[in-house]
Design an enzyme around this catalytic site. Structure first.
Site, mmCIF file in Angstrom:
data_model
loop_
_atom_site.group_PDB
_atom_site.id
_atom_site.type_symbol
_atom_site.label_atom_id
_atom_site.label_comp_id
_atom_site.label_asym_id
_atom_site.label_seq_id
_atom_site.Cartn_x
_atom_site.Cartn_y
_atom_site.Cartn_z
ATOM 1 N N ASN A 155 0.812 -1.148 -0.054
ATOM 2 C CA ASN A 155 0.085 0.091 -0.027
ATOM 3 C C ASN A 155 0.617 1.426 -0.054
ATOM 4 O O ASN A 155 1.588 1.564 1.517
ATOM 5 C CB ASN A 155 -0.999 0.170 1.022
ATOM 6 C CG ASN A 155 -2.203 -1.010 1.711
ATOM 7 O OD1 ASN A 155 -2.294 -1.240 0.507
ATOM 8 N ND2 ASN A 155 -1.910 -1.548 1.852
ATOM 9 N N HIS A 166 8.120 4.974 5.250
ATOM 10 C CA HIS A 166 8.888 4.105 4.844
ATOM 11 C C HIS A 166 8.855 2.874 4.260
ATOM 12 O O HIS A 166 7.334 2.954 4.267
ATOM 13 C CB HIS A 166 9.799 3.851 6.435
ATOM 14 C CG HIS A 166 11.051 2.918 6.010
ATOM 15 N ND1 HIS A 166 12.177 3.642 6.303
ATOM 16 C CD2 HIS A 166 11.246 1.675 5.433
ATOM 17 C CE1 HIS A 166 13.235 3.195 6.584
ATOM 18 N NE2 HIS A 166 12.828 1.704 5.840
ATOM 19 N N HIS A 168 7.716 0.360 2.064
ATOM 20 C CA HIS A 168 7.677 -1.317 2.536
ATOM 21 C C HIS A 168 6.368 -2.103 1.870
ATOM 22 O O HIS A 168 5.263 -1.180 1.407
ATOM 23 C CB HIS A 168 7.696 -0.858 4.166
ATOM 24 C CG HIS A 168 6.142 -0.276 5.018
ATOM 25 N ND1 HIS A 168 5.545 0.486 4.907
ATOM 26 C CD2 HIS A 168 5.292 -1.557 5.405
ATOM 27 C CE1 HIS A 168 4.634 0.770 5.143
ATOM 28 N NE2 HIS A 168 3.950 -0.015 5.189
ATOM 29 N N HIS A 288 0.508 -12.585 -8.038
ATOM 30 C CA HIS A 288 -0.432 -13.297 -7.495
ATOM 31 C C HIS A 288 -0.500 -14.852 -8.597
ATOM 32 O O HIS A 288 -0.080 -14.135 -10.026
ATOM 33 C CB HIS A 288 -2.084 -13.198 -8.642
ATOM 34 C CG HIS A 288 -3.278 -12.138 -7.599
ATOM 35 N ND1 HIS A 288 -4.164 -11.923 -7.651
ATOM 36 C CD2 HIS A 288 -3.314 -12.057 -6.284
ATOM 37 C CE1 HIS A 288 -4.558 -11.008 -6.803
ATOM 38 N NE2 HIS A 288 -4.372 -11.555 -5.823
ATOM 39 N N LYS A 321 -10.444 8.974 -7.789
ATOM 40 C CA LYS A 321 -11.328 8.143 -8.520
ATOM 41 C C LYS A 321 -11.760 7.473 -7.062
ATOM 42 O O LYS A 321 -11.481 6.513 -6.295
ATOM 43 C CB LYS A 321 -11.369 6.867 -8.920
ATOM 44 C CG LYS A 321 -12.578 6.128 -9.903
ATOM 45 C CD LYS A 321 -13.427 5.852 -10.621
ATOM 46 C CE LYS A 321 -14.667 5.405 -10.680
ATOM 47 N NZ LYS A 321 -15.773 6.302 -11.295
ATOM 48 N N PHE A 322 -13.578 7.621 -7.070
ATOM 49 C CA PHE A 322 -14.109 7.527 -6.047
ATOM 50 C C PHE A 322 -14.481 5.656 -6.102
ATOM 51 O O PHE A 322 -15.436 5.764 -6.903
ATOM 52 C CB PHE A 322 -15.019 8.419 -5.039
ATOM 53 C CG PHE A 322 -14.010 9.416 -4.200
ATOM 54 C CD1 PHE A 322 -13.674 9.283 -2.406
ATOM 55 C CD2 PHE A 322 -14.326 10.455 -4.370
ATOM 56 C CE1 PHE A 322 -13.323 9.958 -2.141
ATOM 57 C CE2 PHE A 322 -13.154 11.619 -4.049
ATOM 58 C CZ PHE A 322 -13.293 11.115 -3.024
ATOM 59 N N VAL A 324 -17.513 3.861 -5.092
ATOM 60 C CA VAL A 324 -18.638 4.398 -4.021
ATOM 61 C C VAL A 324 -20.224 3.294 -4.530
ATOM 62 O O VAL A 324 -20.165 2.287 -4.626
ATOM 63 C CB VAL A 324 -18.743 5.921 -3.366
ATOM 64 C CG1 VAL A 324 -17.335 5.676 -2.021
ATOM 65 C CG2 VAL A 324 -18.912 6.652 -4.220
ATOM 66 N N GLU A 327 -20.268 1.597 -8.032
ATOM 67 C CA GLU A 327 -19.445 0.354 -7.879
ATOM 68 C C GLU A 327 -19.736 -0.635 -6.848
ATOM 69 O O GLU A 327 -19.446 -1.774 -6.153
ATOM 70 C CB GLU A 327 -18.351 0.961 -7.625
ATOM 71 C CG GLU A 327 -17.590 1.874 -8.691
ATOM 72 C CD GLU A 327 -17.906 3.012 -8.759
ATOM 73 O OE1 GLU A 327 -18.862 3.708 -7.789
ATOM 74 O OE2 GLU A 327 -17.634 3.937 -9.892
HETATM 75 P P1 H2U Z 1 0.940 -0.224 6.514
HETATM 76 O O1 H2U Z 1 1.434 1.339 5.920
HETATM 77 O O2 H2U Z 1 0.760 -0.628 4.694
HETATM 78 O O3 H2U Z 1 -0.810 -0.178 7.049
HETATM 79 O O4 H2U Z 1 1.858 -1.097 6.955
HETATM 80 C C1 H2U Z 1 2.692 -0.670 8.052
HETATM 81 C C2 H2U Z 1 2.116 -2.277 9.212
HETATM 82 O O5 H2U Z 1 3.699 -2.210 9.476
HETATM 83 C C3 H2U Z 1 0.974 -2.448 9.847
HETATM 84 O O6 H2U Z 1 0.499 -3.636 9.574
HETATM 85 C C4 H2U Z 1 3.253 -2.353 10.791
HETATM 86 C C5 H2U Z 1 1.434 -2.343 11.172
HETATM 87 O O7 H2U Z 1 0.803 -2.944 12.399
HETATM 88 N N1 H2U Z 1 3.676 -2.482 11.862
HETATM 89 C C6 H2U Z 1 5.018 -2.689 13.452
HETATM 90 O O8 H2U Z 1 4.242 -4.142 13.342
HETATM 91 N N2 H2U Z 1 5.447 -2.461 14.317
HETATM 92 C C7 H2U Z 1 5.681 -1.577 13.645
HETATM 93 O O9 H2U Z 1 6.354 -1.164 15.450
HETATM 94 C C8 H2U Z 1 4.774 -0.086 13.507
HETATM 95 C C9 H2U Z 1 3.956 -1.414 12.021
#
Ligand code: H2U
Length: 359
Positions: A155, A166, A168, A288, A321-322, A324, A327
């Site tokens: 995401n 960050h 990830h 996938h 785009k929503f 909602v 959709e």
């Molecule tokens: P998202 O930004 O996609 O929500 O992902 C960050 C994930 O990192 C989130 O699922 C995890 C959150 O639970 N997280 C940890 O496991 N430990 C932390 O200290 C901060 C965030």
């Protein structure tokens, strides 16, 4: 008056999901007075933030201190949606099909792509992205031995609900095949049984011939706006069918050169995304492939491994785009055609605007 797909609404079929999408290109003329997002442009400032729990050396909410990692770093999510050990529920609705419950076991991991917080995939080098891909493969292999489905997803951006800038992704492995995977498995299998051909192999070959929805291709991968795209600038990364090599069914089937060329394809498409509206383009993306775990011994010849980018922006860095009313209650609707979206992405430079601006 004859039918013009860039002017006249129509519905298009998604054979992977057995769903239809309403395409209404004339809606792009509509003025927008609704919500606008904040543009996200803090990248490339080379700032370290030890308060960010995903950084090297930072303390996470669990109290664990991250190592001083220099490439990728994976850990079990401190707030996992799936746990490995839980009591078994009773399926009391099995007889009449109502009120059904089944056990759901699994694990959730977080994977950091890079030690720097101010960078994202398009600003990383192909070598750095290749390391991300290699880690995805080893995670998929390890978790796939035990679990039926390993979902790698990213995401990106606050617009997509991402809680942390960050770079990830997350990896959720489950002992059940979730809906998206289940439906794609069923539809690819039906097509294979009916036509004796591999659906996504056929699809990639025809898209390469037609060209109109192709955004980019390298030696091994083609990036297309799918004919049935729902999100405005949705794309799909597909392996190019070759006589010399079977199509990969899973992440774990990629050759070393496919890993590197996939990194190149990811860098190009995410750079084009950022260049489209001169912003760090938000999206949800993921991969996938054929189900794993107990399905590893089953014939999965109908499957083709592929990636999907689902970005919400529609008109600019601030207007999305929503999905909602119609959709949610009827079916997906899109405003510009897949061909128009592909042309706009094709015309975007493969050199990131932040790098162009530095020259
Ligand atoms: P998202 O930004 O996609 O929500 O992902 C960050 C994930 O990192 C989130 O699922 C995890 C959150 O639970 N997280 C940890 O496991 N430990 C932390 O200290 C901060 C965030």
């Amino acid at each position: 008056m004859s039918f013009n797909p860039t002017e006249h609404q129509h519905i298009r079929y998604n054979p992977l999901k057995d769903e239809w999408v309403l395409v209404s290109p004339h809606r792009m003329l509509r003025p927008w007075t609704g919500q606008v997002e904040k543009p996200d442009d803090k990248e490339g400032q080379n700032t370290a933030d030890l308060n960010n729990p995903l950084c090297p050396g930072a303390k996470r909410s669990s109290g664990v201190v991250n190592p001083i990692y220099e490439s990728t770093y994976t850990f079990t999510n401190d707030f996992p949606a799936l746990l490995e050990e839980i009591p078994e529920p009773k399926d009391e609705g099995e007889a009449d099909g109502l009120f059904r419950t089944k056990a759901a076991k699994g694990t959730c991991r977080v994977m950091c792509f890079h030690p720097r917080s101010d960078i994202s995939i398009p600003l990383m080098s192909v070598e750095e992205i290749t390391k991300v891909i290699q880690k995805w493969i080893s995670e998929t292999k390890e978790l796939g031995e035990k679990y039926a489905w390993v979902q790698v997803f990213e995401n990106k951006g606050a617009t997509m609900g991402c809680s942390n800038p960050h770079p990830h992704c997350q990896i959720w492995a489950s002992d059940f095949v979730p809906n998206e995977g289940r439906v794609k498995n069923e539809n690819q299998l039906k097509y294979f049984q009916k036509k004796g051909k591999i659906m996504l192999g056929e699809y990639a070959t025809q898209e390469i011939e037609k060209k109109e929805r192709v955004v980019f291709a390298n030696a091994d991968w083609v990036v297309v706006v799918p004919y049935w795209a729902v999100w405005p600038f949705e794309t799909m990364i597909l392996p190019i069918p070759k006589e010399s090599l079977p199509l990969p069914k899973r992440f774990t089937d990629l050759t070393t050169s496919q890993e590197k060329s996939l990194a190149d394809a990811m860098k190009v498409i995410t750079t084009k995304y950022d260049n489209l509206f001169l912003t760090s383009f938000p999206y949800s993306m993921g991969w996938h492939g054929a189900p794993t775990g107990k399905h590893l011994t089953e014939n999965m010849d109908h499957w083709v491994f592929h990636g999907i980018y689902l970005p919400p922006l529609l008109r600019s860095a601030t207007i999305k785009k929503f999905m909602v009313g119609y959709e949610l209650l009827a079916q997906a609707q899109r405003d510009l055609t897949a061909e128009q979206a592909a042309e706009r992405l094709r015309n975007c430079s493969s050199v990131h605007y932040k790098i162009q601006n530095k020259k």
